[in-house]
Design a protein around this motif. Sequence first.
Motif, short mmCIF file in Angstrom:
data_model
loop_
_atom_site.label_atom_id
_atom_site.label_comp_id
_atom_site.label_asym_id
_atom_site.label_seq_id
_atom_site.Cartn_x
_atom_site.Cartn_y
_atom_site.Cartn_z
N SER A 157 -14.91 -11.90 15.15
CA SER A 157 -14.06 -10.85 15.73
C SER A 157 -14.85 -9.58 16.04
CB SER A 157 -12.91 -10.53 14.78
OG SER A 157 -13.40 -10.10 13.51
N GLY A 158 -15.96 -9.33 15.30
CA GLY A 158 -16.77 -8.13 15.55
C GLY A 158 -17.82 -8.32 16.60
N LYS A 164 -21.26 -4.35 22.27
CA LYS A 164 -21.31 -2.99 22.82
C LYS A 164 -22.50 -2.22 22.26
CE LYS A 164 -16.36 -2.48 23.72
NZ LYS A 164 -15.12 -1.74 23.38
N THR A 165 -22.72 -2.35 20.93
CA THR A 165 -23.85 -1.66 20.32
C THR A 165 -25.17 -2.15 20.89
OG1 THR A 165 -22.54 -1.44 18.29
CG2 THR A 165 -24.91 -1.08 18.13
N LEU A 166 -25.28 -3.48 21.00
CA LEU A 166 -26.50 -4.05 21.56
C LEU A 166 -26.71 -3.62 23.01
CD1 LEU A 166 -26.37 -7.67 20.10
CD2 LEU A 166 -27.88 -5.80 19.40
N PHE A 167 -25.60 -3.51 23.76
CA PHE A 167 -25.71 -3.06 25.15
C PHE A 167 -26.20 -1.62 25.20
CE2 PHE A 167 -23.81 -1.07 28.92
CZ PHE A 167 -24.39 -1.84 29.89
N ALA A 168 -25.65 -0.78 24.29
CA ALA A 168 -26.11 0.61 24.26
C ALA A 168 -27.58 0.70 23.87
CB ALA A 168 -25.25 1.41 23.28
#
Length: 251
Positions: A157-158, A164-168
Amino acid sequence: MASRLARTAVETVADPGASLGAARLRPSVVPRVLPALSTVASPRYSSGVPSEDPKTKAQSIIDSLPGSNLMSKTAILSSAAGLSIYALSNEYYVVNEETVVAFCLLSVWGGLIKFGGPLYKKWADEQSDKIKNILNSARADHTQAVKTRIGDVKQMSGVIDITKTLFAVSKETAKLEAEAYELEQRTALAAEAKTVLDSWVRYESQVKQRQQKELAQTVIAKVQKELENPKVLKQILEQSVADVEKIVSKA
């Protein structure tokens, strides 16, 4: 049976005496049939099968008759008995070999239904229970597999936040890589410019050294040429003597 009744009716009309003789001969079939029936029915009592209670048997027979109450069942039974007696007395129905065969077949089928029915029902119930157990087991396995899959999905689920964190982080990394590349290009450009400037400085230094050397050679040559002139030498000597006298007078 219908063909025999029709043939009997025709023979009666054609020859009443013959029909009377046939009527006298037919009852003799009954004593032959009854021992056969008794021999068919006797093994049931001689076998080890326990006999049922007469009251229970009578009640089961009464319950098997059509009708909603005891009066209607009694009326139906009386009517059936009356019709049977009427048919037998008027020779509409005659007990013969076909009747024995039919009775035997009905007895066999009745015995199979009575004794084989419970066994077949037991076997069918066992097969039904077996199939139910297989289906229940398959359903339980499928349910467990679905629950396991749901648990795996819940553990993931996370993934959205992590993505998103990896994309940032990847975006920031790309930005830093772009800045590093730009700085590298600037450094390379500065190094190339410094190399060019150093080459120009070396060239200018070489040019100045050559000019100074040429100037010194020109001055030396000019001085040497002037020293060859006696007037110049005399003038230099007089100037030197005057300078020495001034120094001496001051001392």
